[in-house]
Write an enzyme that holds these catalytic residues in place. Structure first.
Site, PDB file in Angstrom:
ATOM      1  N   VAL A  11      34.237  50.101  19.795  1.00 35.13           N
ATOM      2  CA  VAL A  11      34.973  49.930  18.486  1.00 35.13           C
ATOM      3  C   VAL A  11      34.567  48.370  18.256  1.00 35.13           C
ATOM      4  O   VAL A  11      34.327  47.981  16.966  1.00 35.13           O
ATOM      5  CB  VAL A  11      36.427  50.230  18.605  1.00 35.13           C
ATOM      6  CG1 VAL A  11      37.359  49.665  17.737  1.00 35.13           C
ATOM      7  CG2 VAL A  11      36.393  51.611  19.023  1.00 35.13           C
ATOM      8  N   THR A 122      43.080  52.197  19.515  1.00 35.95           N
ATOM      9  CA  THR A 122      44.111  53.405  19.479  1.00 35.95           C
ATOM     10  C   THR A 122      45.333  53.382  20.252  1.00 35.95           C
ATOM     11  O   THR A 122      45.128  53.426  21.753  1.00 35.95           O
ATOM     12  CB  THR A 122      43.345  54.928  19.621  1.00 35.95           C
ATOM     13  OG1 THR A 122      42.372  54.944  18.605  1.00 35.95           O
ATOM     14  CG2 THR A 122      44.359  56.005  19.397  1.00 35.95           C
ATOM     15  N   PHE A 252      34.098  69.621  10.412  1.00 37.41           N
ATOM     16  CA  PHE A 252      34.488  69.987  11.641  1.00 37.41           C
ATOM     17  C   PHE A 252      34.994  71.382  11.911  1.00 37.41           C
ATOM     18  O   PHE A 252      36.091  71.887  12.404  1.00 37.41           O
ATOM     19  CB  PHE A 252      35.832  68.930  11.782  1.00 37.41           C
ATOM     20  CG  PHE A 252      35.153  67.799  12.218  1.00 37.41           C
ATOM     21  CD1 PHE A 252      34.320  66.979  11.570  1.00 37.41           C
ATOM     22  CD2 PHE A 252      35.749  67.338  13.459  1.00 37.41           C
ATOM     23  CE1 PHE A 252      34.053  65.653  12.093  1.00 37.41           C
ATOM     24  CE2 PHE A 252      35.333  66.170  13.938  1.00 37.41           C
ATOM     25  CZ  PHE A 252      34.689  65.203  13.347  1.00 37.41           C
ATOM     26  N   LEU A 253      34.043  72.344  11.085  1.00 34.75           N
ATOM     27  CA  LEU A 253      34.124  73.756  11.347  1.00 34.75           C
ATOM     28  C   LEU A 253      33.232  74.375  11.978  1.00 34.75           C
ATOM     29  O   LEU A 253      32.648  75.356  12.002  1.00 34.75           O
ATOM     30  CB  LEU A 253      34.486  74.371  10.015  1.00 34.75           C
ATOM     31  CG  LEU A 253      35.881  74.173   9.334  1.00 34.75           C
ATOM     32  CD1 LEU A 253      35.847  74.875   8.101  1.00 34.75           C
ATOM     33  CD2 LEU A 253      36.941  74.805  10.326  1.00 34.75           C
ATOM     34  N   ALA A 255      31.672  75.951  15.328  1.00 33.72           N
ATOM     35  CA  ALA A 255      32.093  76.232  16.603  1.00 33.72           C
ATOM     36  C   ALA A 255      30.983  76.050  18.021  1.00 33.72           C
ATOM     37  O   ALA A 255      29.745  75.628  17.365  1.00 33.72           O
ATOM     38  CB  ALA A 255      31.943  77.844  16.597  1.00 33.72           C
ATOM     39  N   GLY A 260      34.721  67.148  22.986  1.00 40.09           N
ATOM     40  CA  GLY A 260      34.638  66.027  24.304  1.00 40.09           C
ATOM     41  C   GLY A 260      34.825  64.619  23.682  1.00 40.09           C
ATOM     42  O   GLY A 260      35.337  64.384  22.501  1.00 40.09           O
ATOM     43  N   CYS A 263      37.455  59.997  22.549  1.00 38.84           N
ATOM     44  CA  CYS A 263      38.777  59.949  21.911  1.00 38.84           C
ATOM     45  C   CYS A 263      39.537  61.065  21.725  1.00 38.84           C
ATOM     46  O   CYS A 263      40.829  61.076  22.227  1.00 38.84           O
ATOM     47  CB  CYS A 263      38.428  59.405  20.160  1.00 38.84           C
ATOM     48  SG  CYS A 263      37.553  57.970  20.382  1.00 38.84           S
ATOM     49  N   ARG A 331      31.390  60.892  28.066  1.00 36.46           N
ATOM     50  CA  ARG A 331      32.875  61.075  28.248  1.00 36.46           C
ATOM     51  C   ARG A 331      33.233  62.517  28.210  1.00 36.46           C
ATOM     52  O   ARG A 331      33.179  62.557  26.871  1.00 36.46           O
ATOM     53  CB  ARG A 331      33.657  59.727  27.915  1.00 36.46           C
ATOM     54  CG  ARG A 331      33.499  58.360  28.630  1.00 36.46           C
ATOM     55  CD  ARG A 331      34.112  57.392  27.813  1.00 36.46           C
ATOM     56  NE  ARG A 331      33.251  56.931  26.739  1.00 36.46           N
ATOM     57  CZ  ARG A 331      33.730  55.722  26.044  1.00 36.46           C
ATOM     58  NH1 ARG A 331      34.677  55.061  26.454  1.00 36.46           N
ATOM     59  NH2 ARG A 331      32.905  55.502  24.985  1.00 36.46           N
TER      60      ARG A 331
HETATM   61  C1  UDX Z   1      35.981  61.094  16.943  1.00 39.98           C
HETATM   62  C2  UDX Z   1      36.794  61.063  15.326  1.00 39.98           C
HETATM   63  O1  UDX Z   1      35.983  61.738  14.498  1.00 39.98           O
HETATM   64  C3  UDX Z   1      36.848  59.700  14.946  1.00 39.98           C
HETATM   65  O2  UDX Z   1      37.117  59.491  13.770  1.00 39.98           O
HETATM   66  C4  UDX Z   1      37.817  58.740  16.080  1.00 39.98           C
HETATM   67  O3  UDX Z   1      37.501  57.667  15.439  1.00 39.98           O
HETATM   68  C5  UDX Z   1      36.941  58.935  17.304  1.00 39.98           C
HETATM   69  O4  UDX Z   1      37.063  60.255  17.745  1.00 39.98           O
HETATM   70  P1  UDX Z   1      33.924  60.914  18.030  1.00 39.98           P
HETATM   71  O5  UDX Z   1      34.647  61.474  19.192  1.00 39.98           O
HETATM   72  O6  UDX Z   1      32.929  59.877  18.161  1.00 39.98           O
HETATM   73  O7  UDX Z   1      35.001  60.559  17.016  1.00 39.98           O
HETATM   74  O8  UDX Z   1      32.962  62.274  17.592  1.00 39.98           O
HETATM   75  P2  UDX Z   1      33.135  63.428  16.791  1.00 39.98           P
HETATM   76  O9  UDX Z   1      31.925  63.582  15.901  1.00 39.98           O
HETATM   77  O10 UDX Z   1      34.548  63.452  16.097  1.00 39.98           O
HETATM   78  O11 UDX Z   1      33.274  65.065  17.676  1.00 39.98           O
HETATM   79  C6  UDX Z   1      34.221  64.773  18.634  1.00 39.98           C
HETATM   80  C7  UDX Z   1      33.895  66.080  19.534  1.00 39.98           C
HETATM   81  O12 UDX Z   1      34.144  67.189  18.617  1.00 39.98           O
HETATM   82  C8  UDX Z   1      32.526  66.451  20.017  1.00 39.98           C
HETATM   83  O13 UDX Z   1      32.501  66.793  21.320  1.00 39.98           O
HETATM   84  C9  UDX Z   1      31.766  67.159  18.715  1.00 39.98           C
HETATM   85  O14 UDX Z   1      30.696  67.795  19.530  1.00 39.98           O
HETATM   86  C10 UDX Z   1      32.886  68.072  18.682  1.00 39.98           C
HETATM   87  N1  UDX Z   1      32.760  68.751  17.545  1.00 39.98           N
HETATM   88  C11 UDX Z   1      32.842  67.952  16.287  1.00 39.98           C
HETATM   89  C12 UDX Z   1      32.814  70.263  17.220  1.00 39.98           C
HETATM   90  O15 UDX Z   1      32.765  70.886  18.371  1.00 39.98           O
HETATM   91  N2  UDX Z   1      32.590  70.675  15.862  1.00 39.98           N
HETATM   92  C13 UDX Z   1      32.742  69.936  14.964  1.00 39.98           C
HETATM   93  O16 UDX Z   1      32.651  70.849  13.954  1.00 39.98           O
HETATM   94  C14 UDX Z   1      32.730  68.553  14.848  1.00 39.98           C
END
Ligand code: UDX
Length: 440
Positions: A11, A122, A252-253, A255, A260, A263, A331
């Site tokens: 960050v 955060t 974010f849909l 599967a 992980g 955050c 992580r």
């Molecule tokens: C997230 C938030 O998106 C971001 O706004 C915040 O500031 C920090 O946390 P990040 O953890 O870097 O960002 O990655 P992100 O792209 O959000 O993915 C998080 C997890 O969700 C990953 O394990 C990814 O594989 C999973 N994911 C994401 C899915 O399984 N499906 C999706 O459609 C999107």
């Protein structure tokens, strides 16, 4: 305008560098001498696409500097950003705010002139007020206000997320501190980026609400993927069919094996704890955490199932160890749950990840790390794809068929199309799809 950024992790380093790209004079501070030495030597301590050249161009322009001397950096700053780690506290899942309060106390002793102390890390609701109290207790004469300015940066696209955010959230107590933050973000303002100006606690809660909602959305589609497998439906079409609804949105849909990262897992847990502390439990988020944790275990069972119910004495090739592509971060990656389970069931693991090998070496025991996908796959009984790196999207399937002892592939990121894989002679397992239906 001069700012100090306390903390040079994912960050702090991205935020500090991007602010300097806006023309702000930024000094990034870190206690870790080795990190600062690397940065001063032109090395980028984290993998984030596009960050290294942006750091070096702003260092050359004289707008970006690095130091371990917090006092000097803070004394010259109009605004000081706290961007230190807030890991989950061992044992109870609350956010560990040790580093935040330590930074606040050090900042208090160094403030000269009116300064806005901004929490970008955060932090649970109410932390901004506690930071204010720490500063007052440490230095009664400090002329300052506190503010909250949460970040919404995704690893792998953090620079774009900073430069072209959907919104900027500013939590303050007074117009003076709000105006300083508005001035800092003016280059975005010119791009008509919406600014949500609100109270401290509301800004802090917005961050948790955003991450928890995104984690919920992912978990929702993951559960539907399981249902699709039972019904013989196609999760991609379900995601598309609901995502085209403007009220739902198509992001974010995807599967997968479960979310992980640094955050979602820690922020959902911290939110649940905060909500419980206020006797207003967020039961949906509690359930999301439970489902996501169990999902990673279920993915190991899915892999075992694909190997006719036993991996005893079998060699499994794992492609992808990081929690998502375009990062070196492991992580809370699903690999950290899945691989030990497979090993406990007697599997030999060969693994490769484009960027995560260094962290992986410190995270796994008994894994054979390979130099590339095909070396990993050679003489393995099955191929498992855990992370959707672009370099895994066009593998030579004819070559893979020859390398594998059995033509078994478990694709937990749905990179490939079931029908194509069947036609290529593989027994192909994926998430929420069956080869019965041709992908449209
Ligand atoms: C997230 C938030 O998106 C971001 O706004 C915040 O500031 C920090 O946390 P990040 O953890 O870097 O960002 O990655 P992100 O792209 O959000 O993915 C998080 C997890 O969700 C990953 O394990 C990814 O594989 C999973 N994911 C994401 C899915 O399984 N499906 C999706 O459609 C999107």
């Amino acid at each position: 305008m001069k700012i100090a950024m306390i903390g040079t992790g994912y960050v702090g380093l991205v935020s500090g560098t991007c602010f300097s790209e806006f023309g702000v004079n930024v000094t990034c501070v870190d206690k870790d001498k080795a990190t600062i030495k690397k940065l001063l030597g032109g090395e980028c301590p984290i993998f984030e696409p596009g960050l290294a050249p942006l750091v070096s161009s702003n260092v050359s322009s004289g707008r970006l500097a690095f130091t371990t001397d917090l006092k000097k950096a803070v004394s010259q700053a109009d605004a000081v950003f706290i961007a230190v780690g807030t890991p989950s506290r061992r044992g109870d899942g609350h956010a560990d705010l040790t580093y935040v309060y330590e930074a606040a106390a050090e900042i208090a002793e160094a403030i000269e002139g009116y300064t806005v102390v901004v929490t970008k890390s955060t932090v649970p609701v109410g932390t901004g007020r506690k930071v204010k109290q720490v500063i007052i207790n440490t230095n009664h004469d400090a002329d300052f206000d506190v503010a909250s300015n949460p970040e919404f940066l995704r690893e792998g696209s953090a620079i774009n997320d900073f430069m072209r955010p959907d919104r900027v959230v500013i939590g303050t107590d007074c117009p003076r501190s709000e105006n300083i933050l508005r001035e800092l973000y003016r280059p975005l303002y010119l791009r008509e980026t919406p600014i949500v100006a609100t109270e401290l606690e509301t800004a802090e809660l917005i961050k948790y609400a955003a991450n928890s909602f995104l984690a919920t959305k992912i978990t929702f589609i993951n559960e539907f993927a399981d249902l699709c497998e039972k019904i013989g439906a196609n999760i991609h079409d379900v995601a598309r069919g609901i995502g085209l609804d403007g009220r739902i949105g198509n992001k974010f849909l995807h599967a997968g094996p479960g979310y992980g990262g640094s955050c979602f897992p820690k922020d959902t847990l911290a939110l649940v704890k905060t909500a419980q502390d206020f006797s207003s439990p967020v039961r949906i988020v509690e359930t999301v955490i439970e489902i996501n944790t169990k999902r990673k275990i279920a993915m190991a069972e899915k892999i075992i199932g694909a190997c006719n119910g036993s991996v005893e004495g079998k060699t499994l090739a794992i492609l992808g160890l990081t929690f998502k592509p375009n990062t070196d971060d492991l992580r809370d990656s699903p690999s950290l749950t899945i691989i030990p389970i497979l090993q406990a069931k007697g599997a030999e693991i060969r693994a490769y990840d484009p960027e995560g090998m260094e962290e992986a070496a410190a995270s796994f025991d008994g894994v054979t790390f390979c130099a590339g996908p095909y070396e990993t796959i050679e003489n393995s009984d099955a191929l498992v794809i855990l992370t959707e790196w672009n370099s895994f999207r066009a593998l030579d399937m004819k070559r893979i068929k020859k390398l594998l002892k059995n033509p078994t592939i478990v694709d937990l990121r749905n990179i490939y199309v079931p029908q194509d894989m069947e036609n290529a002679g593989f027994v192909y397992h994926s998430i929420g799809r069956s080869s019965a239906r041709k992908e449209r």
